[in-house]
Write a protein that holds these residues in place. Structure first.
Motif, mmCIF file in Angstrom:
data_model
loop_
_atom_site.group_PDB
_atom_site.id
_atom_site.type_symbol
_atom_site.label_atom_id
_atom_site.label_comp_id
_atom_site.label_asym_id
_atom_site.label_seq_id
_atom_site.Cartn_x
_atom_site.Cartn_y
_atom_site.Cartn_z
ATOM 1 N N ILE A 43 0.835 -1.203 0.000
ATOM 2 C CA ILE A 43 0.000 0.000 0.000
ATOM 3 C C ILE A 43 0.872 1.256 0.000
ATOM 4 C CG2 ILE A 43 -1.656 1.346 1.372
ATOM 5 C CD1 ILE A 43 -2.851 -1.366 2.273
ATOM 6 N N LEU A 44 1.919 1.285 0.814
ATOM 7 C CA LEU A 44 2.790 2.460 0.881
ATOM 8 C C LEU A 44 3.596 2.641 -0.404
ATOM 9 C CD1 LEU A 44 4.220 2.434 4.533
ATOM 10 C CD2 LEU A 44 2.176 3.553 3.659
ATOM 11 N N MET A 45 4.084 1.544 -0.976
ATOM 12 C CA MET A 45 4.937 1.658 -2.167
ATOM 13 C C MET A 45 4.172 2.069 -3.412
ATOM 14 S SD MET A 45 7.943 -1.246 -2.007
ATOM 15 C CE MET A 45 6.905 -2.675 -1.725
ATOM 16 N N PHE A 46 2.875 1.811 -3.457
ATOM 17 C CA PHE A 46 2.099 2.178 -4.644
ATOM 18 C C PHE A 46 2.168 3.681 -4.908
ATOM 19 C CE2 PHE A 46 -1.719 3.479 -6.923
ATOM 20 C CZ PHE A 46 -1.733 2.572 -7.982
ATOM 21 N N GLY A 47 2.412 4.485 -3.860
ATOM 22 C CA GLY A 47 2.480 5.931 -4.034
ATOM 23 C C GLY A 47 3.580 6.388 -4.967
ATOM 24 N N ALA A 48 4.568 5.529 -5.229
ATOM 25 C CA ALA A 48 5.656 5.909 -6.139
ATOM 26 C C ALA A 48 5.207 5.926 -7.599
ATOM 27 C CB ALA A 48 6.825 4.940 -5.978
ATOM 28 N N LEU A 49 4.167 5.151 -7.923
ATOM 29 C CA LEU A 49 3.799 4.959 -9.331
ATOM 30 C C LEU A 49 3.307 6.234 -10.016
ATOM 31 C CD1 LEU A 49 3.595 2.920 -11.621
ATOM 32 C CD2 LEU A 49 1.305 2.316 -10.806
ATOM 33 N N PRO A 50 2.285 6.931 -9.488
ATOM 34 C CA PRO A 50 1.814 8.126 -10.199
ATOM 35 C C PRO A 50 2.868 9.219 -10.288
ATOM 36 C CG PRO A 50 0.761 7.933 -8.042
ATOM 37 C CD PRO A 50 1.472 6.652 -8.291
ATOM 38 N N ALA A 51 3.711 9.346 -9.268
ATOM 39 C CA ALA A 51 4.770 10.354 -9.311
ATOM 40 C C ALA A 51 5.777 10.028 -10.412
ATOM 41 C CB ALA A 51 5.465 10.439 -7.958
ATOM 42 N N ALA A 52 6.168 8.769 -10.515
ATOM 43 C CA ALA A 52 7.147 8.368 -11.529
ATOM 44 C C ALA A 52 6.611 8.581 -12.942
ATOM 45 C CB ALA A 52 7.526 6.905 -11.325
ATOM 46 N N LEU A 53 5.312 8.354 -13.133
ATOM 47 C CA LEU A 53 4.714 8.464 -14.462
ATOM 48 C C LEU A 53 4.717 9.891 -14.999
ATOM 49 C CD1 LEU A 53 1.677 6.023 -14.124
ATOM 50 C CD2 LEU A 53 3.787 5.660 -15.422
ATOM 51 N N THR A 54 4.750 10.897 -14.104
ATOM 52 C CA THR A 54 4.667 12.291 -14.564
ATOM 53 C C THR A 54 6.014 12.994 -14.593
ATOM 54 O OG1 THR A 54 4.139 12.963 -12.288
ATOM 55 C CG2 THR A 54 2.287 12.606 -13.777
ATOM 56 N N TYR A 55 7.091 12.313 -14.213
ATOM 57 C CA TYR A 55 8.391 12.982 -14.145
ATOM 58 C C TYR A 55 8.821 13.531 -15.515
ATOM 59 C CZ TYR A 55 13.348 13.835 -13.447
ATOM 60 O OH TYR A 55 14.582 14.436 -13.405
ATOM 61 N N TYR A 56 8.704 12.733 -16.549
ATOM 62 C CA TYR A 56 9.137 13.159 -17.889
ATOM 63 C C TYR A 56 8.418 14.425 -18.318
ATOM 64 C CZ TYR A 56 9.510 13.210 -22.983
ATOM 65 O OH TYR A 56 9.712 13.594 -24.289
ATOM 66 N N TRP A 57 7.100 14.477 -18.095
ATOM 67 C CA TRP A 57 6.317 15.620 -18.554
ATOM 68 C C TRP A 57 6.617 16.868 -17.732
ATOM 69 C CZ3 TRP A 57 4.712 14.886 -23.145
ATOM 70 C CH2 TRP A 57 4.396 13.593 -23.562
ATOM 71 N N ARG A 58 6.968 16.690 -16.478
ATOM 72 C CA ARG A 58 7.370 17.857 -15.679
ATOM 73 C C ARG A 58 8.646 18.477 -16.234
ATOM 74 N NH1 ARG A 58 6.281 17.839 -9.187
ATOM 75 N NH2 ARG A 58 4.073 17.334 -9.266
ATOM 76 N N MET A 59 9.549 17.632 -16.650
ATOM 77 C CA MET A 59 10.813 18.150 -17.169
ATOM 78 C C MET A 59 10.653 18.785 -18.555
ATOM 79 S SD MET A 59 13.011 17.772 -14.784
ATOM 80 C CE MET A 59 11.583 18.346 -13.847
ATOM 81 N N LYS A 60 9.583 18.457 -19.252
ATOM 82 C CA LYS A 60 9.330 19.036 -20.572
ATOM 83 C C LYS A 60 8.659 20.399 -20.489
ATOM 84 C CE LYS A 60 9.252 17.157 -24.270
ATOM 85 N NZ LYS A 60 10.157 17.255 -25.441
ATOM 86 N N MET A 61 8.048 20.726 -19.365
ATOM 87 C CA MET A 61 7.369 22.013 -19.229
ATOM 88 C C MET A 61 8.394 23.152 -19.248
ATOM 89 S SD MET A 61 4.580 21.363 -16.179
ATOM 90 C CE MET A 61 3.843 23.001 -16.350
ATOM 91 N N PRO A 62 8.123 24.231 -19.999
ATOM 92 C CA PRO A 62 9.022 25.384 -19.929
ATOM 93 C C PRO A 62 8.827 26.143 -18.624
ATOM 94 C CG PRO A 62 7.162 25.867 -21.364
ATOM 95 C CD PRO A 62 7.038 24.419 -20.967
ATOM 96 N N GLU A 63 9.835 26.914 -18.237
ATOM 97 C CA GLU A 63 9.711 27.781 -17.071
ATOM 98 C C GLU A 63 8.567 28.759 -17.302
ATOM 99 O OE1 GLU A 63 9.572 28.681 -13.926
ATOM 100 O OE2 GLU A 63 11.687 28.139 -13.757
ATOM 101 N N THR A 64 7.888 29.173 -16.246
ATOM 102 C CA THR A 64 6.771 30.105 -16.411
ATOM 103 C C THR A 64 7.290 31.455 -16.889
ATOM 104 O OG1 THR A 64 6.818 31.035 -14.168
ATOM 105 C CG2 THR A 64 5.607 28.978 -14.478
ATOM 106 N N ALA A 65 6.478 32.105 -17.735
ATOM 107 C CA ALA A 65 6.891 33.392 -18.297
ATOM 108 C C ALA A 65 7.037 34.453 -17.220
ATOM 109 C CB ALA A 65 5.863 33.849 -19.340
#
Length: 536
Positions: free
Chosen positions: A218-240
């Motif tokens: 139950i505790l380890m499942f929390g890693a899954l959604p965070a890991a899935l969005t890492y790539y897209w976070r790094m693709k976002m440009p800095e806010t204007a």
């Protein structure tokens, strides 16, 4: 105002709702899904941890976590979150939102897995390892608060900005719901496989060795959604807004937002240079900040502090309240896996029927009713329903009235989320200057987590029975659930009072709210208008 504003920022303010808005909501929102899952899933397994590591052979009741251990397990992540909100909030203003955003996610992934792999040769060493990982898990979660709120506010248009920021925060409801669903699935699978009897029937068999896997999964499942969005976070440009107003790079801001908005934007370097020559460089501890935003910061910190005392005590210990009214059976009448299932079912029902709808009511109405109205209304109804539970408390403990108790208890969650739990997150991301926005949001959020710590530790002791024979093992007598609910009702009333220090930010650009990009005269006029605390 538009004449003084940079074209790239004006383009963001007036942009129609586009795909990039929803992309930003999902990317930032999945962080909040993970935040809520990780913070609240511990309440689903804490009773199981007590059974596994602290049951004494021949005892009448299953084991429970000793008071000091329960304090640590329930509170250490909140302490880490508080520290992370302050640190990453400050860092987000110094290094930029994007640079810091990925660090928080990596911490959350690593420490979610580490929590489930907690090891040791004795119960206390296992709990110590668990607490270590949960502190750093909380540290990463803390950074997600100011960064997600600031990024979403700086990407959004002014017409629907409140709904977009609230939608990010609303993913917290799905995180709480997701925790309950995962616990239901895992506990059901193990219960069907091993069919353990109730503790009072066969104490040893009621706790199969495989139960130790349940809380870890139950505790380890929390890693899954965070890991899935890492790539897209790094693709976002800095806010204007950070690139232009803080990093002072108009060319990069225009280039980034041209790609996002699919339009051609000019750099306007001369206008930015003119804006930068104006006196807007006051710091957090300056007299000018105190004059312009001091009361605002007092308002955002106090309301979030008071809200989280009530909200976290209710969320983390709803299993104890449901046990007190008999909605969840006594521990000795269930096996270890059945107890996890019953607690998860209660949390899932509350989340599904009140928590999640409350968040999305805020999303739907925040840009129509305004932040002030929703926050005041939420605190008011939380006060009313808390007193409605507390004053006739004995009435609700009677078997025919238990369903009504759960309904009213659910309404306090609904109006917490269609109320201050959402607005306290939204407003600090809007009313402070760009160079201090993440820092001030982090300070406000940290005040909230200080309230959560008070609620988590205080309610744990306060809700204990006044009868020494009825208290949990190792605890002193408390004031009882009834008096604890009365105290929480009073706290909600204070939250309603301090709401009058928080300004309304509906429908105005971020620069209009903060006085950035204005000349001295216009800045004073906006300052006077921006100090209003009620809708106009």
């Amino acid at each position: 105002m538009a004449g003084n504003q940079l074209g790239v920022l004006n383009a963001l303010d007036v942009a129609k709702t586009q795909l990039y808005h929803f992309t930003a909501i999902v990317i930032a929102g999945m962080g909040f899904f993970t935040d809520a899952y990780d913070l609240f899933c511990i309440s689903l397994v804490s009773k199981l941890l007590g059974r596994i590591y602290y049951t004494k052979p021949g005892a009448v009741k299953p084991g429970t976590l000793p008071p000091n251990v329960a304090d640590a397990v329930n509170g250490v992540a909140l302490c880490g979150t508080l520290a992370g909100q302050l640190f990453f909030g400050w860092l987000g203003d110094k290094l930029g939102r994007k640079k810091v955003y990925g660090i928080t996610l990596i911490l959350m992934v690593v420490c979610s897995i580490g929590s489930g792999l907690s090891f040791g040769h004795s119960p206390n060493s296992v709990m110590a390892t668990l607490c270590f990982f949960r502190f750093w898990l909380g540290f990463g979660i803390g950074g997600d608060y100011p960064l997600s709120a600031t990024i979403m506010s700086e990407y959004a248009n002014k017409k629907t900005r409140g709904a977009f920021i609230a939608a990010v925060f609303a993913m917290q409801g799905f995180g709480i719901l997701g925790g309950g669903i995962v616990a239901l699935i895992v506990s059901s699978a193990f219960r069907n496989k091993y069919s353990p009897p109730a503790y009072e029937v066969d104490a040893a068999a009621s706790l199969p060795p495989q139960a130790d896997y349940v809380w870890r999964l139950i505790l380890m499942f929390g890693a899954l959604p965070a890991a899935l969005t890492y790539y897209w976070r790094m693709k976002m440009p800095e806010t204007a807004r950070y690139t232009a107003l803080v990093a002072k790079n108009a060319k990069q801001a225009a280039a980034d937002m041209s790609k996002v908005l699919h339009v051609t934007l000019e750099a306007e370097e001369e206008k930015l240079e003119r804006i930068n020559t104006q006196e807007h460089s006051f710091g957090l501890f300056s007299k000018r900040f105190a004059k312009r935003h001091g009361l605002h910061l007092v308002g955002t910190t106090t309301t979030w502090f008071l809200l989280d005392i009530a909200f976290y005590s209710q969320n983390l210990f709803q299993k104890d309240i449901f046990t007190a009214i008999g909605w969840i059976p006594k521990s000795q009448t269930m096996s270890s896996l059945e107890e996890v299932f019953k607690i998860a079912k209660a949390q899932t029902l509350i989340a599904l029927c009140s928590t999640v709808p409350g968040y999305w009511f805020t999303v739907a109405f925040i840009d129509y009713l305004g932040r002030f109205t929703i926050q005041l209304m939420g605190f008011f109804f939380m006060t009313v329903f808390m007193f409605a539970l507390a004053i006739p408390y004995h009435h609700w403990t009677l078997t025919p009235n238990r369903i009504s108790f759960v309904v009213i208890y659910s309404l306090t969650f609904f109006f917490a989320n269609f109320g201050p739990n959402a607005t306290t997150f939204v407003v600090p991301a809007e009313i402070f200057p760009a160079r201090l926005r993440s820092t001030c949001h982090g300070i406000s959020a940290a005040a909230g987590k200080a309230g959560a710590i008070v609620g988590a530790f205080g309610f744990l002791y306060a809700a204990q029975s006044q009868d020494p024979k009825q208290v949990d093992a190792g605890y002193p007598t408390g004031i009882g659930v009834k008096n604890s609910l009365l105290v929480l009702g009073g706290i909600n009333f204070l939250g309603m009072v301090f709401t009058f220090l928080v300004p309304e930010s509906k429908g105005r650009s971020l620069e209009e709210l903060t006085g950035e990009e204005e000349d001295e005269t216009a800045g004073q006029a906006t300052e006077a208008g921006g100090s209003r605390t009620v809708p106009v």
